[in-house]
Design a protein around this motif. Structure first.
Motif, mmCIF file in Angstrom:
data_model
loop_
_atom_site.group_PDB
_atom_site.id
_atom_site.type_symbol
_atom_site.label_atom_id
_atom_site.label_comp_id
_atom_site.label_asym_id
_atom_site.label_seq_id
_atom_site.Cartn_x
_atom_site.Cartn_y
_atom_site.Cartn_z
ATOM 1 N N TYR A 63 -9.413 3.090 4.283
ATOM 2 C CA TYR A 63 -9.119 2.813 5.692
ATOM 3 C C TYR A 63 -7.608 2.792 5.854
ATOM 4 O O TYR A 63 -6.933 1.926 5.290
ATOM 5 N N ALA A 64 -7.079 3.766 6.577
ATOM 6 C CA ALA A 64 -5.643 3.828 6.822
ATOM 7 C C ALA A 64 -5.409 3.412 8.267
ATOM 8 O O ALA A 64 -5.932 4.047 9.184
ATOM 9 N N THR A 65 -4.677 2.316 8.449
ATOM 10 C CA THR A 65 -4.536 1.770 9.813
ATOM 11 C C THR A 65 -3.086 1.692 10.244
ATOM 12 O O THR A 65 -2.178 1.593 9.405
ATOM 13 N N ASP A 66 -2.883 1.727 11.562
ATOM 14 C CA ASP A 66 -1.541 1.623 12.127
ATOM 15 C C ASP A 66 -1.684 1.286 13.611
ATOM 16 O O ASP A 66 -2.771 1.430 14.180
ATOM 17 N N ILE A 67 -0.565 0.865 14.242
ATOM 18 C CA ILE A 67 -0.603 0.687 15.704
ATOM 19 C C ILE A 67 -0.119 1.941 16.415
ATOM 20 O O ILE A 67 -0.218 2.058 17.622
ATOM 21 N N ASN A 68 0.432 2.875 15.638
ATOM 22 C CA ASN A 68 1.053 4.056 16.223
ATOM 23 C C ASN A 68 0.047 5.214 16.234
ATOM 24 O O ASN A 68 -0.108 5.926 15.250
ATOM 25 N N SER B 143 7.688 1.420 16.079
ATOM 26 C CA SER B 143 7.169 1.358 14.703
ATOM 27 C C SER B 143 7.543 2.675 14.033
ATOM 28 O O SER B 143 6.704 3.486 13.750
ATOM 29 N N VAL B 144 8.827 2.887 13.820
ATOM 30 C CA VAL B 144 9.335 4.163 13.285
ATOM 31 C C VAL B 144 8.521 4.586 12.069
ATOM 32 O O VAL B 144 8.451 3.873 11.074
ATOM 33 N N PRO B 145 7.830 5.721 12.160
ATOM 34 C CA PRO B 145 7.008 6.108 11.023
ATOM 35 C C PRO B 145 7.850 6.769 9.922
ATOM 36 O O PRO B 145 8.332 7.874 10.093
ATOM 37 N N VAL B 146 8.065 6.048 8.861
ATOM 38 C CA VAL B 146 8.752 6.640 7.717
ATOM 39 C C VAL B 146 7.868 6.462 6.505
ATOM 40 O O VAL B 146 7.528 5.345 6.141
ATOM 41 N N THR B 147 7.492 7.540 5.904
ATOM 42 C CA THR B 147 6.636 7.453 4.734
ATOM 43 C C THR B 147 6.787 8.725 3.919
ATOM 44 O O THR B 147 7.219 9.751 4.437
ATOM 45 N N GLY C 253 -0.520 -0.001 7.805
ATOM 46 C CA GLY C 253 0.781 0.553 8.192
ATOM 47 C C GLY C 253 0.929 1.958 7.638
ATOM 48 O O GLY C 253 1.919 2.296 6.999
ATOM 49 N N SER C 254 -0.093 2.801 7.901
ATOM 50 C CA SER C 254 -0.138 4.093 7.200
ATOM 51 C C SER C 254 0.791 5.131 7.809
ATOM 52 O O SER C 254 1.069 6.140 7.197
ATOM 53 N N ALA C 255 1.263 4.895 9.045
ATOM 54 C CA ALA C 255 2.138 5.853 9.721
ATOM 55 C C ALA C 255 1.526 7.248 9.672
ATOM 56 O O ALA C 255 0.381 7.435 10.059
ATOM 57 N N THR C 256 2.258 8.231 9.129
ATOM 58 C CA THR C 256 1.745 9.602 9.142
ATOM 59 C C THR C 256 0.883 9.946 7.929
ATOM 60 O O THR C 256 0.585 11.109 7.697
ATOM 61 N N LEU D 110 15.653 -6.405 5.359
ATOM 62 C CA LEU D 110 15.684 -5.051 4.800
ATOM 63 C C LEU D 110 14.944 -4.117 5.740
ATOM 64 O O LEU D 110 14.058 -4.533 6.482
ATOM 65 N N SER D 111 15.309 -2.864 5.718
ATOM 66 C CA SER D 111 14.621 -1.879 6.529
ATOM 67 C C SER D 111 14.497 -0.585 5.751
ATOM 68 O O SER D 111 15.417 -0.179 5.034
ATOM 69 N N ALA D 112 13.324 0.055 5.895
ATOM 70 C CA ALA D 112 13.088 1.357 5.257
ATOM 71 C C ALA D 112 13.200 2.462 6.295
ATOM 72 O O ALA D 112 12.671 3.546 6.110
ATOM 73 N N ASP D 113 13.868 2.184 7.407
ATOM 74 C CA ASP D 113 14.073 3.181 8.457
ATOM 75 C C ASP D 113 14.796 4.405 7.896
ATOM 76 O O ASP D 113 15.416 4.330 6.840
ATOM 77 N N PRO D 114 14.726 5.522 8.631
ATOM 78 C CA PRO D 114 15.380 6.735 8.129
ATOM 79 C C PRO D 114 16.868 6.505 7.852
ATOM 80 O O PRO D 114 17.470 5.563 8.380
#
Lengths: 279, 201
Positions: free
Chosen positions: A136-141, A74-78, A110-113, B96-100
């Motif tokens: 409430y900020a939730t994620d699996i990571n 679940s690559v965290p990109v935000t 899906g709040s990631a970081t 679509l993907s928002a990956d880096p």
């Protein structure tokens, strides 16, 4: 036709998905395959496995591997105020409506970081609403969420986000919500106190409270149609009557069963309102 | 044995100078092109809408932004949305993907090429045009490995040469052609047929 090599890789990814579901209870089988395949390949690289199937013994026997797996899959990109016009529209059109409620719950899935949750807290503070809000900020990571909970960013990031903050209608400076030092910026506790970071899996966990707004951006794009429908149903069930739903700028309600419960507030920006009556 | 087209889908990658190159190529594709054309162009953060609306005016084929979970249909030109990676799923739908960023780009050409190679294999034609970095070169190798066809713009006719040069350096290119020939080559490959057994190893 995919080549033999590609077909082999598809089998390997399926086996990894099965191992994760049966051994660790995380079901990725309804994730969209193209991105999942890339992330599983990245996981193999991270763990030093020459092929994807070399991941299997690690997944099955290594007790401590799950955090690494979830962080990679679940690559965290935000970013803060990514797509500032969306945040501007929330500020101008949604917050005035939310202001009329005595108490507010907001679910950021899906709040990631955490950068998006921070952005919301800042806008709520500026609208004078934060005192009655629980985000409430939730994620699996869990690793990403631990970072979110710290609220610490590199100071140069804040400078980078100032522009987006202003485009999102901000009239102060972003830096004032952080204490700066040693090249880092720490989110002010008065904002962070209104955000609860919690583990929640959109695949397997249910409704946890009634919320006035759901913001879930660029998460559904990683799910296949059936999982998208399931998650949109979950959002619909969590939202109070007249609640708001914000999706990513290329995500749609499509033909999901939940779609008829929503009316578009701004089609372009993917802002929706849950209609009064269920039909 | 019924003949089948050699090419079932076209993917195009470009960066610096790419919009002008696409304006040269895409309007020259015929209205009855029997395959989808899918384009990744590094346009920067926002101008895809403008870009596809100008193309829409000049092209005989319908031009649209690739719709999330929509199907790639023959005779349509699809452009990757700004700031998202565009990938193909096995059922020929867009993901679509928002990956880096990959190769400092989002959308990245490599991701489209690799995922499309997985879907169409030997039925894929990958076209690499002008650009200033090496995005697309790794993807072109995957296209070749899956049995697909690779066409590269002659760097002598490119605004920026790094991208076609990187693609040529992989050794995957079946043709290196000047800009003026590319629309014609795409069209003839999409219309030529071969007996099905000849396409299989």
């Amino acid at each position: 036709m995919p080549s033999k090599h590609e077909r082999t890789r598809a089998i390997e990814v399926d086996l990894v998905v099965e191992a994760l579901a049966r051994r660790h209870g995380y079901d990725f089988s309804d994730y969209a395959k193209a991105s999942l395949r890339r992330r599983v390949a990245a996981l193999a690289v991270t763990l030093g496995c020459p092929t994807i199937s070399d991941l299997l013994p690690r997944l099955l026997h290594d007790e401590a591997i799950l955090p690494t797996v979830l962080s990679t899959l679940s690559v965290p990109v935000t970013e803060m105020f990514r797509d500032p016009l969306v945040f501007k529209a929330i500020r101008e059109h949604i917050l005035p409506v939310l202001a009329t409620y005595p108490r507010l719950n907001i679910w950021q899935a899906g709040s990631a970081t955490g950068e998006e949750a921070y952005s919301l807290a800042i806008m709520l503070e500026e609208a004078g609403l934060l005192h009655k809000v629980q985000i409430y900020a939730t994620d699996i990571n869990d690793a990403a969420m631990a970072k979110a909970e710290e609220g610490i960013l590199p100071a140069d990031q804040i400078a980078k986000y100032e522009d987006a903050y202003r485009k999102a209608g901000g009239t102060r400076t972003l830096a004032q919500y952080f204490s700066l030092g040693y090249g880092f910026a720490k989110l002010s506790a008065s904002l962070k106190d209104h955000i609860s970071f919690a583990h929640h899996n959109l695949v397997s966990d249910g409704v946890f409270c009634e919320v006035n707004m759901v913001i879930c951006r660029n998460v559904l794009i990683y799910f296949d149609k059936s999982l998208q429908d399931h998650v949109l149903g979950l959002f619909e069930a969590s939202l109070s009557r007249g609640g708001f739903l914000c999706l990513g700028s290329r995500e749609n309600l499509g033909g999901s069963a939940a779609a008829h419960h929503f009316t578009p507030l701004d089609r372009e920006l993917r802002l929706f309102k849950k209609s009064g009556e269920a039909s | 044995m019924s003949p089948r087209p050699v090419v079932q889908a076209v993917v195009i990658g470009c960066s610096a100078g790419g919009i002008a190159a696409l304006h040269h190529i895409l309007p020259r594709l015929p209205a009855d092109l029997p395959v989808p054309v899918i384009v990744v162009c590094h346009t920067g953060p926002s101008p895809t809408d403008l870009f596809s609306s100008v193309l829409r005016r000049d092209c005989r084929l319908p031009v649209m932004e690739a719709p999330e979970r929509g199907t790639a249909r023959p005779g349509h030109i699809y452009v990757a949305p700004a700031d998202y990676h565009l990938l193909m799923e096995e059922d020929k739908t867009f993901a679509l993907s928002a990956d880096p960023r990959v190769n400092n780009a989002r959308p990245a050409i490599d991701l489209l090429f690799e995922s499309a190679a997985n879907v169409w294999g030997e039925g894929l034609l990958a076209v690499q045009l002008t650009g200033a970095n090496d995005d697309g070169a790794a993807g072109m190798k995957e296209v070749k490995a899956a049995g697909g066809l690779c066409l590269v713009q002659d760097p002598a006719t490119a605004t920026a040469t790094a991208m076609p040069e990187a693609a040529i350096a992989t050794g995957a290119a079946d043709w290196v052609a000047p800009l003026d020939w590319i629309a014609f080559l795409i069209t003839s490959l999409c219309f030529s047929s071969a007996p099905a057994q000849d396409c299989r190893p």
